[in-house]
Write a protein that holds these residues in place. Structure first.
Motif, PDB file in Angstrom:
ATOM      1  N   LYS A   1       8.763  -1.593  -8.275  1.00  0.00           N
ATOM      2  CA  LYS A   1       8.198  -2.720  -9.003  1.00  0.00           C
ATOM      3  C   LYS A   1       7.016  -3.318  -8.238  1.00  0.00           C
ATOM      4  O   LYS A   1       6.026  -3.743  -8.840  1.00  0.00           O
ATOM      5  CB  LYS A   1       9.281  -3.771  -9.221  1.00  0.00           C
ATOM      6  CG  LYS A   1      10.379  -3.325 -10.194  1.00  0.00           C
ATOM      7  CD  LYS A   1      11.428  -4.422 -10.367  1.00  0.00           C
ATOM      8  CE  LYS A   1      12.533  -3.967 -11.323  1.00  0.00           C
ATOM      9  NZ  LYS A   1      13.590  -5.004 -11.503  1.00  0.00           N
ATOM     10  N   ARG A   2       7.081  -3.351  -6.886  1.00  0.00           N
ATOM     11  CA  ARG A   2       5.970  -3.887  -6.101  1.00  0.00           C
ATOM     12  C   ARG A   2       4.740  -2.995  -6.214  1.00  0.00           C
ATOM     13  O   ARG A   2       3.615  -3.479  -6.301  1.00  0.00           O
ATOM     14  CB  ARG A   2       6.393  -4.006  -4.629  1.00  0.00           C
ATOM     15  CG  ARG A   2       7.465  -5.075  -4.385  1.00  0.00           C
ATOM     16  CD  ARG A   2       7.862  -5.130  -2.922  1.00  0.00           C
ATOM     17  NE  ARG A   2       6.710  -5.402  -2.055  1.00  0.00           N
ATOM     18  CZ  ARG A   2       6.767  -5.402  -0.727  1.00  0.00           C
ATOM     19  NH1 ARG A   2       7.939  -5.141  -0.117  1.00  0.00           N
ATOM     20  NH2 ARG A   2       5.684  -5.664  -0.005  1.00  0.00           N
ATOM     21  N   VAL A   3       4.947  -1.683  -6.231  1.00  0.00           N
ATOM     22  CA  VAL A   3       3.815  -0.766  -6.412  1.00  0.00           C
ATOM     23  C   VAL A   3       3.193  -0.962  -7.787  1.00  0.00           C
ATOM     24  O   VAL A   3       1.974  -0.909  -7.953  1.00  0.00           O
ATOM     25  CB  VAL A   3       4.277   0.698  -6.230  1.00  0.00           C
ATOM     26  CG1 VAL A   3       3.171   1.673  -6.586  1.00  0.00           C
ATOM     27  CG2 VAL A   3       4.741   0.925  -4.809  1.00  0.00           C
ATOM     28  N   ASP A   4       4.028  -1.190  -8.764  1.00  0.00           N
ATOM     29  CA  ASP A   4       3.535  -1.398 -10.119  1.00  0.00           C
ATOM     30  C   ASP A   4       2.650  -2.638 -10.200  1.00  0.00           C
ATOM     31  O   ASP A   4       1.754  -2.724 -11.044  1.00  0.00           O
ATOM     32  CB  ASP A   4       4.724  -1.527 -11.075  1.00  0.00           C
ATOM     33  CG  ASP A   4       4.288  -1.584 -12.528  1.00  0.00           C
ATOM     34  OD1 ASP A   4       3.502  -0.707 -12.942  1.00  0.00           O
ATOM     35  OD2 ASP A   4       4.727  -2.511 -13.249  1.00  0.00           O
ATOM     36  N   MET A   5       2.869  -3.586  -9.262  1.00  0.00           N
ATOM     37  CA  MET A   5       2.057  -4.807  -9.229  1.00  0.00           C
ATOM     38  C   MET A   5       0.819  -4.648  -8.358  1.00  0.00           C
ATOM     39  O   MET A   5       0.064  -5.607  -8.163  1.00  0.00           O
ATOM     40  CB  MET A   5       2.918  -5.966  -8.713  1.00  0.00           C
ATOM     41  CG  MET A   5       4.101  -6.301  -9.632  1.00  0.00           C
ATOM     42  SD  MET A   5       5.202  -7.564  -8.930  1.00  0.00           S
ATOM     43  CE  MET A   5       4.080  -8.963  -8.820  1.00  0.00           C
ATOM     44  N   GLY A   6       0.582  -3.450  -7.780  1.00  0.00           N
ATOM     45  CA  GLY A   6      -0.626  -3.190  -7.003  1.00  0.00           C
ATOM     46  C   GLY A   6      -0.462  -3.331  -5.513  1.00  0.00           C
ATOM     47  O   GLY A   6      -1.447  -3.255  -4.760  1.00  0.00           O
ATOM     48  N   ASP A   7       0.745  -3.533  -5.026  1.00  0.00           N
ATOM     49  CA  ASP A   7       0.993  -3.665  -3.588  1.00  0.00           C
ATOM     50  C   ASP A   7       1.331  -2.280  -3.021  1.00  0.00           C
ATOM     51  O   ASP A   7       2.425  -1.770  -3.217  1.00  0.00           O
ATOM     52  CB  ASP A   7       2.147  -4.636  -3.344  1.00  0.00           C
ATOM     53  CG  ASP A   7       2.391  -4.872  -1.850  1.00  0.00           C
ATOM     54  OD1 ASP A   7       1.589  -4.349  -1.029  1.00  0.00           O
ATOM     55  OD2 ASP A   7       3.366  -5.561  -1.514  1.00  0.00           O
TER      56      ASP A   7
END
Length: 596
Positions: free
Chosen positions: A333-339
């Protein structure tokens, strides 16, 4: 018919953990029951095959031990037959010598024989010369039948013409006798006599008894004429049964069932490649199957235990698979937010662990892409600058040497011209990075240029001899595998020696390979120095002295040609040094540098 699709739909809607558990239990249940039911029926044949295999391996082990013992005596027989002192005495007409000289010769030969005599395994060593001389160790040994058997030994030795022949005298003498003809090595191999080494029967018998063989069985040894060498007392009354298996022993090795004394035995045999004698292992057929019932009971208990643990393992395995998947949801989910500065948990090397590692590597590469590209540009600029410097420096040196050469020619100093030309050729090959492999002819030219400079320096203090087969000159080899060895021999062997130094360089074919030898008469080396010269700890010191280093050359050869090739040193302090370099006549394809 309707219930099956409904059950399947219900199974499909279960959680992944429950699906794994049910599937795992069903598979294990079917597998364990199938294995348990079929194992007992197969156990008898499996045990029989394993026991038969063990029996055959035991026979092979015994055959190897017997061959080793016989070959040791064979080698000793060869040592005695080729001994120069023995050859000299057997070539001497003893009738022209005084009694004192004859006694001296006898003492000399007996001292040689005593050196090799081993009373634990040998009965005697005898040498019978055609000049009438007879030597025996121990000197008190006397065989009442030796005179009668002597003609037989001579006939056997003459038949094999210098090769060793074993004669089975286990019955009744209790001996195995090695007979070899002694031939004159200085003329046309004329017979000088025979050497007879009598091996105690007990030596071979002990080898057979020391083997951990089944108590119900035995091991016997027969020679190439089907004559028993080591009969077993338990089968002595049934020797006639063994004589009937001659046809079954026709192959080099094998196993078969044979009835001996009314009981069935498994016979495994192996024919010696050295002596053609056969080792026969005998084991009772009952032994092959006595453990089958024990295995049956054991497998029933194990099957029940496995089923209990299978249910527990199924639950644990299902959780092990699904828990890592749930742990990956949060960082995803964090990768999906660009992190991209996140790390997926890795708890093993299974598919999920490998997937997590792959994602972590991908995110790390994305995160450092800008920095890597920036540093790459800087390194590229530095490499281009170094490449430009590498082109300028050699070019300047070559032009300087050409200027010196021209000035020397103008002043008529031919010796300086020769040295400058040789030095230029040396630098051109040493500095050049375009050619990793050169011909032997180019390597010898490189060595000749180097030795020309050293010869000019040392003058008549050194003598150099280069002998390379013409057929080797076009063959391609790695660059600079001979020059460091020559330099080491000259600077650390010949240069520090008092008096005139000799340096011999040769190259020839040996058994399809290429052998180079660099030999000097310098100060030599101790075994510790030779070991250090080829060891890794000497690598840095050596490189400072020779530029490339003997250890480096040895490693390059083994990397390109394999571990069977490389450098071998022979040296003694004060006796000079010989260096052998063994390579093949072709560069392996995987080590060749493709042409551009």
């Amino acid at each position: 018919m309707i219930l099956i699709p409904r059950k399947f739909n219900h199974f499909r809607n279960l959680k992944i953990q429950d699906k794994f558990f049910i599937s795992f239990v069903v598979i294990i249940l079917i597998s364990v029951l199938s294995v348990g039911i079929s194992s007992y029926s197969k156990s008898s044949s499996i045990l029989g095959e394993k026991t038969s295999k063990y029996n055959f391996e035991t026979v092979q082990q015994i055959s190897t031990s017997v061959d080793y013992t016989l070959q040791r005596i064979d080698e000793l027989s060869g040592i005695l037959s080729f001994d120069q002192n023995i050859q000299k005495v057997l070539n001497t007409d003893m009738s022209h010598l005084s009694e004192r000289e004859q006694i001296a010769y006898i003492n000399l030969i007996e001292s040689i024989m005593i050196t090799h005599y081993n009373s634990k395994i040998m009965r005697s060593i005898e040498i019978h010369g055609n000049n009438g001389m007879v030597f025996k160790v121990p000197s008190s040994y006397s065989d009442p039948d030796s005179e009668a058997d002597y003609e037989k030994y001579v006939k056997t030795a003459n038949t094999f013409r210098g090769k060793n022949k074993w004669i089975n005298e286990a019955e009744p003498k209790g001996l195995l006798q090695s007979v070899r003809q002694i031939n004159d090595l200085q003329t046309t191999l004329k017979p000088l006599g025979i050497v007879i080494i009598s091996l105690k029967y007990e030596t071979i018998a002990k080898l057979l008894k020391n083997i951990n063989f089944d108590n119900s069985g035995s091991v016997i040894l027969i020679d190439e004429n089907e004559k028993l060498v080591t009969p077993d007392d338990r089968f002595k009354d049934n020797i006639n049964d063994l004589s009937s298996i001659k046809q079954k022993l026709a192959l080099d090795s094998g196993s078969f069932i044979q009835t001996i004394g009314g009981e069935k035995y498994l016979l495994s045999y192996k024919t010696s490649d050295y002596s053609s004698w056969k080792i026969i292992g005998i084991i009772s057929e009952k032994k092959l199957y006595k453990d089958s019932y024990k295995i049956r009971d054991w497998m029933i208990i194990v099957t029940l235990v496995i089923l209990v643990f299978a249910f527990l393992l199924a639950r644990i395995t299902a959780q092990t698979i699904t828990i890592p998947i749930r742990r990956m949801l949060k960082p995803m989910k964090r990768v999906d937010m660009g992190d991209f500065n996140v790390s997926f948990p890795v708890h093993g090397q299974d598919e999920i662990g490998v997937l997590s590692q792959g994602i972590n590597q991908m995110l790390s590469q994305i995160h450092s892409l800008i920095e890597v590209n920036y540093k790459g540009k800087i390194m590229l600029q530095e490499s281009e600058l170094k490449a430009l410097q590498a082109q300028i420096n050699p070019h300047f040196l070559y032009n300087t040497l050409e200027t010196i050469n021209w000035m020397a020619q103008m002043n008529g100093v031919e010796q300086i011209c020769g040295m400058v030309t040789s030095l230029g050729d040396l630098m051109r090959i040493s500095i050049s990075t375009e050619k990793e492999y050169i011909s032997i002819e180019e390597e010898i030219k490189y060595i000749s240029d180097y030795l020309f400079i050293q010869k000019t320096r040392f003058g008549e203090r050194i003598h150099i001899d280069i002998r390379i087969d013409d057929s080797l000159l076009p063959i391609i080899i790695p660059k600079l595998i001979l020059q460091p060895i020559v330099e080491n021999a000259l600077l650390h062997g010949v240069q520090v020696k008092k008096g005139k130094g000799l340096l011999n360089i040769s190259g020839k074919r040996v058994d399809g390979d290429i052998l180079f030898e660099i030999e000097d008469n310098g100060v030599g080396m101790t075994p510790e120095q030779m070991k250090a010269l080829l060891s890794d700890r000497n690598k840095q010191t050596e490189r400072r002295k020779t530029g490339i280093g003997i250890h480096n050359v040895h490693q390059r050869i083994q990397y390109i040609y394999g571990k069977n090739y490389g450098i071998t040193l022979f040296s003694e302090p004060g006796q000079g040094t010989k260096v052998q370099i063994l390579i093949t006549d072709t560069i392996p394809e995987d080590k060749q540098i493709p042409s551009t």
